[in-house]
Design a protein around this motif. Structure first.
Motif, short mmCIF file in Angstrom:
data_model
loop_
_atom_site.label_atom_id
_atom_site.label_comp_id
_atom_site.label_asym_id
_atom_site.label_seq_id
_atom_site.Cartn_x
_atom_site.Cartn_y
_atom_site.Cartn_z
N TYR A 29 0.83 -1.20 0.00
CA TYR A 29 0.00 0.00 0.00
C TYR A 29 0.87 1.25 0.00
O TYR A 29 0.61 2.22 -0.73
N ALA A 30 1.92 1.23 0.80
CA ALA A 30 2.81 2.39 0.91
C ALA A 30 3.51 2.68 -0.41
O ALA A 30 3.65 3.85 -0.81
N ALA A 31 3.94 1.64 -1.12
CA ALA A 31 4.60 1.84 -2.41
C ALA A 31 3.65 2.49 -3.41
O ALA A 31 4.04 3.38 -4.18
N ASP A 32 2.39 2.07 -3.40
CA ASP A 32 1.40 2.68 -4.28
C ASP A 32 1.17 4.15 -3.94
O ASP A 32 0.98 4.99 -4.83
N GLU A 33 1.19 4.48 -2.65
CA GLU A 33 1.01 5.86 -2.23
C GLU A 33 2.19 6.73 -2.67
O GLU A 33 2.01 7.88 -3.09
N VAL A 34 3.41 6.18 -2.58
CA VAL A 34 4.59 6.93 -3.05
C VAL A 34 4.48 7.17 -4.56
O VAL A 34 4.75 8.27 -5.05
N LYS A 35 4.08 6.14 -5.29
CA LYS A 35 3.89 6.30 -6.74
C LYS A 35 2.91 7.43 -7.03
O LYS A 35 3.16 8.27 -7.91
N ASN A 36 1.80 7.47 -6.31
CA ASN A 36 0.79 8.50 -6.55
C ASN A 36 1.34 9.90 -6.26
O ASN A 36 1.02 10.86 -6.97
N ILE A 37 2.14 10.01 -5.22
CA ILE A 37 2.77 11.30 -4.90
C ILE A 37 3.69 11.73 -6.04
O ILE A 37 3.69 12.89 -6.46
#
Length: 328
Positions: free
Chosen positions: A161-169
């Motif tokens: 989940y965290a990796a996806d959030e970094v990608k979105n940022i």
């Protein structure tokens, strides 16, 4: 500043730091790289504060402390991840189960010191492992565990989940090229700066860290590997690894030593790599073939490699120790 004239190439901003219980490495290209990285660090700390079982003020710790007592209101991020975890549990028939925490503690993986428990205490703790006992209320974002003694662990899903959030940022900051590495949970954003695919090595499960069994070409993909070499302890020459089978209470033993998921979303890769490892090569690969946008690579202890049909041509074996094998 960020652009260098040398070879007319962008030079990446690289940052390493510790959060989510692991070393994070972000390699980012673009004029907004510094700003994007700072936002990513702040976001990762937020996620850790909400989902870490080692922080007594986290959402997960509150849910666990009130198991069998009261529902707990959680942040929308936490609710989303718990809901996804239950979905993966149902999809895999319990091969993935976020209520695994009592068993992880029993084996010592939550405490940093491994131990082999007796079969009777394992059987007892198995009674506390059941994702169906997670009670979700979408109206007010509350979560409750049905019985005292139950506990949730996000070790198999939070980093995804965290990796996806970094990608979105990064996308919001107009970053087109980046390598996101959350302790081995990888996401490659775009292609490399020279417009070629990223070459991602799959760890050789029988050799030192940094030696690869094969390589996959990827862009805009998550690559997550679960292996028996990541966290384990030895007793009388036998390896006891941290990937527990929620259905037996013991470290999964089906011949698999490494399971890799290639997917569009890292949250899928994180949970499904555990599913693939626990399900085994035959059942696991067939399971993945039924899911759109998800591929898998399985390595077994008899040195065979199995892949889903969609990824086979994109995975190159580097070691002659291993051979491709078709599923029967």
């Amino acid at each position: 500043m960020f652009f260098l004239k040398r070879s007319n190439k962008l030079v990446p901003i690289v940052r390493e730091f510790y959060v989510l219980g692991t070393i994070i490495k972000l390699t980012v290209y673009g004029k907004n790289a510094e700003k994007a990285i700072e936002e990513a660090i702040e976001r990762l700390q937020e996620i850790d504060d909400k989902m870490s079982v080692f922080k007594n003020y986290s959402d997960i710790s509150n849910v666990n402390a009130n198991a069998g007592i009261l529902p707990q209101k959680v942040d929308i991020d936490t609710y989303f991840v718990i809901k996804k975890a239950v979905e993966y549990s149902e999809l895999s028939g319990g091969a993935f189960d976020p209520t695994i925490r009592p068993l992880m503690d029993l084996w010592g993986f939550g405490k940093g010191k491994g131990q082999v428990p007796g079969k009777y205490i394992i059987k007892e703790k198995l009674n506390f492992v059941n994702y169906k006992n997670i009670i979700l209320n979408k109206e007010d974002h509350t979560v409750m565990l049905k019985n005292k003694g139950q506990a949730i662990d996000f070790g198999g899903i939070a980093k995804g989940y965290a990796a996806d959030e970094v990608k979105n940022i990064f996308l919001r900051n107009s970053i087109k090229h980046a390598l996101i590495d959350l302790g081995g949970n990888l996401f490659v954003l775009g292609k490399k700066i020279d417009k070629t695919f990223w070459n991602i090595g799959i760890q050789h499960p029988l050799r030192m860290r940094g030696e690869y069994v094969g390589v996959i070409n990827a862009a805009n993909k998550s690559i997550v590997t679960s292996g028996n070499y990541e966290r384990y302890f030895m007793v009388d020459g036998k390896r006891f690894h941290h990937i527990l089978d929620p259905r037996t209470g013991y470290p999964s033993e089906n011949g698999v030593i490494s399971a890799t998921i290639v997917s569009d979303f890292s949250i899928d890769g994180d949970a499904l790599s555990t599913c693939l490892y626990v399900m085994g090569a035959n059942e696991g690969i067939k399971f993945l073939e039924s899911i759109d946008g998800v591929d898998g690579i399985v390595i077994t202890e008899d040195k065979k490699v199995y892949t889903t049909s969609r990824v086979k041509d994109n995975f190159k074996l580097l070691s002659d120790e291993f051979i491709y094998e078709e599923l029967g």
